[in-house]
Write an enzyme that holds these catalytic residues in place. Structure first.
Site, PDB file in Angstrom:
ATOM      1  N   TYR A 171      16.876  26.037   1.294  1.00 26.96           N
ATOM      2  CA  TYR A 171      16.752  25.209   0.082  1.00 26.96           C
ATOM      3  C   TYR A 171      15.515  25.560  -0.738  1.00 26.96           C
ATOM      4  O   TYR A 171      14.447  25.834  -0.181  1.00 26.96           O
ATOM      5  CB  TYR A 171      16.611  23.725   0.446  1.00 26.96           C
ATOM      6  N   GLU A 195       4.785   6.576  -3.176  1.00 21.88           N
ATOM      7  CA  GLU A 195       4.408   6.759  -1.756  1.00 21.88           C
ATOM      8  C   GLU A 195       2.895   6.863  -1.569  1.00 21.88           C
ATOM      9  O   GLU A 195       2.374   6.584  -0.493  1.00 21.88           O
ATOM     10  CB  GLU A 195       5.013   8.068  -1.206  1.00 21.88           C
ATOM     11  N   ARG A 201       0.167  -4.787 -16.182  1.00 25.86           N
ATOM     12  CA  ARG A 201      -0.160  -3.873 -17.277  1.00 25.86           C
ATOM     13  C   ARG A 201      -0.301  -4.573 -18.636  1.00 25.86           C
ATOM     14  O   ARG A 201      -0.248  -3.920 -19.671  1.00 25.86           O
ATOM     15  CB  ARG A 201       0.916  -2.794 -17.391  1.00 25.86           C
ATOM     16  N   GLY A 234      -1.514   0.610 -12.439  1.00 23.76           N
ATOM     17  CA  GLY A 234      -0.878   1.053 -11.193  1.00 23.76           C
ATOM     18  C   GLY A 234      -1.815   0.941  -9.998  1.00 23.76           C
ATOM     19  O   GLY A 234      -3.034   1.046 -10.125  1.00 23.76           O
ATOM     20  N   ASP A 272      -4.107   9.084 -11.069  1.00 25.90           N
ATOM     21  CA  ASP A 272      -3.874  10.229 -11.950  1.00 25.90           C
ATOM     22  C   ASP A 272      -5.103  11.130 -12.111  1.00 25.90           C
ATOM     23  O   ASP A 272      -4.965  12.291 -12.503  1.00 25.90           O
ATOM     24  CB  ASP A 272      -3.443   9.751 -13.342  1.00 25.90           C
ATOM     25  N   LYS A 306     -10.410   3.445 -12.077  1.00 27.34           N
ATOM     26  CA  LYS A 306      -9.329   3.490 -11.098  1.00 27.34           C
ATOM     27  C   LYS A 306      -8.156   4.267 -11.656  1.00 27.34           C
ATOM     28  O   LYS A 306      -7.808   4.084 -12.819  1.00 27.34           O
ATOM     29  CB  LYS A 306      -8.868   2.048 -10.823  1.00 27.34           C
ATOM     30  N   THR A 307      -7.573   5.140 -10.959  1.00 30.50           N
ATOM     31  CA  THR A 307      -6.224   5.657 -11.213  1.00 30.50           C
ATOM     32  C   THR A 307      -5.972   6.859 -10.305  1.00 30.50           C
ATOM     33  O   THR A 307      -6.839   7.727 -10.168  1.00 30.50           O
ATOM     34  CB  THR A 307      -5.935   6.066 -12.679  1.00 30.50           C
ATOM     35  N   ASP A 320      -6.232   2.868 -20.129  1.00 30.24           N
ATOM     36  CA  ASP A 320      -5.801   1.746 -20.973  1.00 30.24           C
ATOM     37  C   ASP A 320      -6.502   0.448 -20.570  1.00 30.24           C
ATOM     38  O   ASP A 320      -6.875  -0.355 -21.427  1.00 30.24           O
ATOM     39  CB  ASP A 320      -4.275   1.561 -20.875  1.00 30.24           C
TER      40      ASP A 320
HETATM   41  P1  FBP Z   1      -2.546   3.867 -13.962  1.00 35.22           P
HETATM   42  O1  FBP Z   1      -2.897   4.803 -15.071  1.00 35.22           O
HETATM   43  O2  FBP Z   1      -2.443   2.460 -14.381  1.00 35.22           O
HETATM   44  O3  FBP Z   1      -3.463   4.040 -12.796  1.00 35.22           O
HETATM   45  O4  FBP Z   1      -1.071   4.233 -13.434  1.00 35.22           O
HETATM   46  C1  FBP Z   1      -0.795   5.420 -12.824  1.00 35.22           C
HETATM   47  C2  FBP Z   1       0.680   5.610 -12.562  1.00 35.22           C
HETATM   48  O5  FBP Z   1       0.907   5.622 -11.163  1.00 35.22           O
HETATM   49  C3  FBP Z   1       1.198   6.878 -13.212  1.00 35.22           C
HETATM   50  O6  FBP Z   1       0.937   8.006 -12.413  1.00 35.22           O
HETATM   51  C4  FBP Z   1       2.654   6.579 -13.393  1.00 35.22           C
HETATM   52  O7  FBP Z   1       3.212   7.318 -14.453  1.00 35.22           O
HETATM   53  C5  FBP Z   1       2.651   5.112 -13.710  1.00 35.22           C
HETATM   54  O8  FBP Z   1       1.489   4.584 -13.102  1.00 35.22           O
HETATM   55  C6  FBP Z   1       3.870   4.397 -13.211  1.00 35.22           C
HETATM   56  O9  FBP Z   1       3.857   3.115 -13.728  1.00 35.22           O
HETATM   57  P2  FBP Z   1       4.549   1.870 -13.063  1.00 35.22           P
HETATM   58  O10 FBP Z   1       3.691   1.441 -11.920  1.00 35.22           O
HETATM   59  O11 FBP Z   1       4.502   0.840 -14.139  1.00 35.22           O
HETATM   60  O12 FBP Z   1       5.912   2.270 -12.635  1.00 35.22           O
END
Ligand code: FBP
Length: 557
Positions: free
Chosen positions: A246, A429, A148, A84, A208, A205-206, A179
């Site tokens: 809301y 976003e 991926r 991602g 997350d 990188k991520t 991964d």
């Molecule tokens: P990475 O672990 O490859 O950095 O991906 C993070 C992420 O944005 C997650 O938070 C999310 O669940 C996933 O990628 C979404 O995957 P895709 O881009 O394939 O829709």
């Protein structure tokens, strides 16, 4: 090409980086630390990674006289953006490029297109000054694209090596999450096993934030993503506080770990926020999660506050024990009966077939879920075997359950207030925003560090930059053996070596800071409004690292 005023302005931003990396390459070297071992399954991993297991930690420092690698030799390097998008990726490439050219202007950098498949299929572009300059301090991965693909089959390994040989590469940098860095570890081992000296280095990188350990404090991209989401959450909280009508259920990206949600909670103070790791630890059922949201709704209704904000981590469903069991059983069953399932026409038939293979508890739960959620749980896994949690509408599942529960309480005369809910999902976003100054600096520093690891002849390492709550000039560039972060995990029905995701530690200072405040937030309106990312201005507005990094470092001091 037309570009925005901000993009133009960001081109002239000079990333800050560790002082030692500003030295002429021939004056720096790596100091060797102690040998390492994997976090779990040491025997099995040692056998699988014969050439790369157990190497020493290294740190970049000024050379102390001893002879070493010629840091100024000409190098040919390939780079892959994997998984991602995460803000700061272009700066990693820019840092690597600048490092290579400083070492020797004759060095070349090739960007593989579309992620690991670019390596397998030999599709690349050479990266020149013009290309790099067009992407400095920008978000996204559009310079070379990402993907991926998991390098898995013997044919994929062989063609990866073939491509690297054809391009006469000295090294490959894989910029990715857990991964993708597993891919890097496996390729490094494979190349050596084939007698090839081509080095493979990884980079954390991520968005997350789950690729971390005692040395890697966070991954690049996390800071920008959480700042983007926190701005949006703050805006929604202010809207809720203005209209007072809301409850906003906001699902936040972060495939598995809840680091993003925790950081956003610390930045915005929502009324209710779940941390998946706590849900698993305390074995909360979906019903208990709904109880907690209802308790806050009822308490706030006593003061006529019929509004609020609930933060839900994307991976929540995988941590609710009953759902986790269902997903585990589904993963195995889907892998085992792939052929039979492919021959069945639709969702109803798939569910009926699967129910004959699942345990009674899992059958019951699958049958009780709304159709859209069941469908999402059965959808294709990604190439690494993960459920695509970003597509599961947990916020809607919880909104529906809370609505039902409150309606029942109303019938029983136990709740007299109003309840109207809206759902949101913030994910994509935040993944390609202009990197915050922190991520611009961190990405660039990681790229420069990767250059030093490559020029020093290492393979099977991940670039690492430490001391991130200090000013960038005091950050400490280092390298960790990738095998150090690995263990064996059930994937696609069998146990595979993978880098272990770092989950939120419930004993950590950031989680404790959140837990100490949340009961107050549940009843009162305590929102913080962080506003948008600031790129220009005073350091306290522009340069702060994530709260998690600050609190963890304070906790250790
Ligand atoms: P990475 O672990 O490859 O950095 O991906 C993070 C992420 O944005 C997650 O938070 C999310 O669940 C996933 O990628 C979404 O995957 P895709 O881009 O394939 O829709």
């Amino acid at each position: 090409m037309d570009i925005s005023a901000l993009q133009q302005a960001r081109y002239s931003y000079q990333p800050r980086f560790p002082r030692v990396l500003s030295q002429e390459p021939s004056t720096i070297a790596l100091s060797q630390g102690l040998p390492t071992q994997s976090i779990e399954d040491q025997g099995a991993l040692k056998a699988l990674f014969k050439h790369t297991y157990g190497k020493a930690l290294v740190q970049v420092q000024l050379r102390t006289g001893q002879a070493g690698e010629n840091m100024n030799r000409t190098l040919r390097v390939g780079v892959i953006l994997s998984g991602g998008q995460a803000p700061g990726g272009h700066n990693v490439i820019a840092g690597l490029y600048d490092g290579l050219k400083r070492g020797n202007p004759g060095s070349r950098l090739y960007g593989f297109l579309g992620g690991p498949s670019g390596l397998i299929e030999n599709t690349y572009r050479e990266l020149s000054d013009a290309v790099i300059d067009a992407y400095r301090n920008t978000g996204g991965f559009d310079m070379i694209g990402s993907g991926r693909t998991k390098v898995e089959s013997p044919a994929q390994f062989a063609s990866s090596l073939e491509t690297a040989k054809q391009l006469r590469l000295d090294a490959l940098l894989i910029i990715g999450g857990d991964d993708s860095n597993t891919n890097a570890a496996v390729l490094a081992e494979y190349f050596l096993d084939q007698g090839s000296p081509i080095q493979v280095i990884g980079c954390p990188k991520t968005i997350d934030g789950d690729l971390k350990n005692e040395h890697i404090q966070t991954s690049f991209g996390f800071d920008t993503a959480v700042k983007t989401y926190s701005e949006l959450i703050g805006n929604i909280a202010r809207d809720a506080n203005s209209a007072k009508k809301y409850w906003h259920f906001i699902k936040l990206m972060g495939r598995s770990a809840s680091h993003i949600t925790l950081e956003c909670a610390l930045k915005t103070r929502p009324n209710v926020c779940f941390i998946s790791e706590e849900v698993a630890e305390k074995k909360w059922s979906l019903g208990q999660i709904v109880d907690q949201i209802c308790a806050s709704v009822i308490k706030r209704a006593e003061h006529k506050e019929y509004f609020g904000v609930v933060l839900i981590p994307e991976g929540l469903v995988e941590f609710v024990p009953e759902m986790k069991q269902l997903i585990l059983e589904l993963n195995d069953t889907l892998a085992r009966y792939e052929g039979e399932l492919a021959a069945l026409p639709g969702l109803t038939e798939h569910i009926a077939f699967l129910c004959t293979k699942l345990s009674p508890a899992a059958q019951g739960l699958l049958g009780s879920l709304p159709g859209n959620i069941a469908r999402e749980l059965l959808m294709d896994r990604d190439p690494h075997g993960n459920v695509q949690v970003s597509r599961i509408e947990t916020e809607k599942l919880l909104m529906g359950m809370v609505e039902k529960r409150l309606a029942r309480l109303k019938e029983q005369g136990l709740y007299t207030g109003k309840f109207s809910a809206l759902g949101h999902f913030f994910g994509y976003e935040g993944r390609s925003a202009f990197p915050s100054n922190f991520d611009a600096n961190y990405g660039y520093s990681l790229g420069l560090t990767a250059f030093v690891l490559i020029a020093s002849g290492l393979t099977g390492y991940i670039a690492c930059v430490k001391n991130l709550s200090a000013p960038p000039e005091e950050w400490v560039p280092a390298g960790l053996p990738l095998t150090m972060m690995m263990h064996l995990e059930q994937r696609h029905g069998s146990r595979k070596p993978v880098i272990k995701k770092a989950l939120v530690d419930l004993a950590s200072a950031p989680f404790k800071a959140f837990a100490a405040e949340r009961d107050t937030w549940a009843c009162t309106t305590s929102f913080l409004f962080p506003g948008g990312i600031q790129y220009f201005g005073p350091p306290e507005l522009c340069d702060r690292p994530p709260r998690i990094v600050e609190l963890e470092q304070q906790g250790k001091a």
